[in-house]
Design a protein around this motif. Structure first.
Motif, short mmCIF file in Angstrom:
data_model
loop_
_atom_site.label_atom_id
_atom_site.label_comp_id
_atom_site.label_asym_id
_atom_site.label_seq_id
_atom_site.Cartn_x
_atom_site.Cartn_y
_atom_site.Cartn_z
N ARG A 3 21.27 35.57 -9.75
CA ARG A 3 21.82 34.12 -9.30
C ARG A 3 21.38 33.27 -10.32
N THR A 4 22.14 32.20 -10.50
CA THR A 4 21.69 31.26 -11.70
C THR A 4 21.75 29.79 -10.67
N PRO A 5 20.80 28.97 -11.14
CA PRO A 5 20.96 27.60 -10.12
C PRO A 5 22.30 26.79 -10.33
N PRO A 6 22.71 26.44 -9.26
CA PRO A 6 24.36 25.86 -9.32
C PRO A 6 23.98 24.20 -9.70
N PRO A 7 25.10 23.82 -10.27
CA PRO A 7 25.00 22.11 -10.46
C PRO A 7 24.57 21.33 -9.39
N LEU A 8 24.35 20.27 -9.55
CA LEU A 8 24.03 19.21 -8.80
C LEU A 8 25.36 19.14 -7.66
N HIS A 135 34.37 30.45 -6.44
CA HIS A 135 33.77 29.93 -7.72
C HIS A 135 32.43 30.08 -7.88
N ALA A 136 31.79 29.77 -6.85
CA ALA A 136 30.23 30.09 -6.98
C ALA A 136 29.74 31.28 -7.10
N ALA A 137 30.44 32.43 -6.40
CA ALA A 137 30.14 33.79 -6.52
C ALA A 137 30.63 34.20 -7.91
N ARG A 138 31.60 33.67 -8.48
CA ARG A 138 31.85 34.06 -10.04
C ARG A 138 31.12 33.50 -10.84
N ARG A 139 30.41 32.52 -10.56
CA ARG A 139 29.49 31.54 -11.40
C ARG A 139 28.02 32.37 -11.20
N GLY A 140 27.78 32.91 -10.15
CA GLY A 140 26.41 33.45 -9.95
C GLY A 140 25.59 32.66 -9.04
N TRP A 141 26.18 31.46 -8.71
CA TRP A 141 25.30 30.51 -7.75
C TRP A 141 25.22 31.03 -6.38
N ILE A 142 26.02 31.98 -5.97
CA ILE A 142 25.62 32.58 -4.49
C ILE A 142 25.62 33.88 -4.88
N GLY A 143 24.95 34.68 -3.96
CA GLY A 143 24.74 36.07 -4.19
C GLY A 143 23.97 36.99 -3.11
#
Length: 143
Positions: A3-8, A135-143
């Motif tokens: 997981r990577t930190p999501p943007p604001l 989108h968040a899953a693809r970006r690694g923001w959720i997991g």
């Protein structure tokens, strides 16, 4: 996947969607707690429509709103299961609005704008939630 930190903007959107979901659950709760006095303030048509709803549409309403709330909580918590909850929510609202708009004469009585505009907004927001979770899953923001 890490997981990577999501943007604001993602965090703000998730919280706004959570607030929207709380409004939906509150609306469902008010619907279920309808008093005779509140029913008396409705038009004859609205009272008849309220009374004629099949039980499965009320269940679909509850599932749609509660699943949306669970999905937004999962999104705020950055959990991948948000997507599944949003899909369940979409199915619930599709069943509810499918009956309301397709099996009743609501559109003929109230007009397209009055009958279909709010359900359309709800459906579009649900589709937005699904797209955001994907989108968040693809970006690694959720997991």
């Amino acid at each position: 996947m890490t997981r990577t930190p999501p943007p604001l903007w993602f965090r703000v959107a998730a919280v706004l969607l959570l607030l929207w979901a709380l409004v939906g659950v509150a609306s469902f709760a008010m619907d279920r707690a309808m008093t005779p006095a509140a029913l008396a303030r409705m038009s004859d048509y609205d009272r008849q429509l309220y009374a004629s709803r099949p039980a499965w549409t009320i269940l679909a309403y509850g599932i749609g709103t509660v699943a949306g709330l669970i999905g937004t909580i999962a999104l705020v918590a950055r959990r991948r299961d948000a997507l599944g909850w949003f899909v369940v929510s979409l199915v619930g609202i599709a069943l509810l609005f499918g009956w309301t708009l397709g099996a009743t004469n609501l559109v003929a009585v109230k007009g397209v704008a009055a009958a279909a505009l709010f359900p359309l907004v709800i459906a579009l927001l649900c589709l937005l939630e699904i797209a955001l979770a994907r989108h968040a899953a693809r970006r690694g923001w959720i997991g």
